[in-house]
Design a protein around this motif. Sequence first.
Motif: not given
Length: 123
Positions: A44-52, A54-64, A82-87, A33-34
């Motif tokens: 800090a207010e949670k506004v969105a959550e990503l559970k896909d 494939k998209k999490i892997q894509e986001l991880t690769n983009l950052i790295n 803001g803050i992205l929280v990877f879990e 989850i991100v």
Amino acid sequence: MNKIILLFSLMIFLFAILVSCSVTKIVGQNYEIVSLYIFENDKAEKVAELKDKKKIQELTNLINSSKKEDAESVEFEKGPDGILVFEKKDTKLGLPVFTDTGNILTKKYYVNSGIDMKKYFGY
């Protein structure tokens, strides 16, 4: 002639290994989850959550794979908004993010990731 080709191939292979080892990873793999939190009124207010996955892997690769600058050499008018929280299971990784540019700030690096917040979080 064969020795030269073998030596040249070996040098290319070793160079590729050395280059891949020198890449600094900001985010590890296999997060489940991100979450995107936005700072408002010192909270800090949670506004969105990503559970896909494939998209999490894509986001991880983009950052790295994004260009990194020494964080101490960059001047900011204001800090991340803001803050992205990877879990995953018992592990959490929080990365401060500038939502207007999609860039990440760590203790060492300013990461020019240019994350498309609408694509990943609808924000």
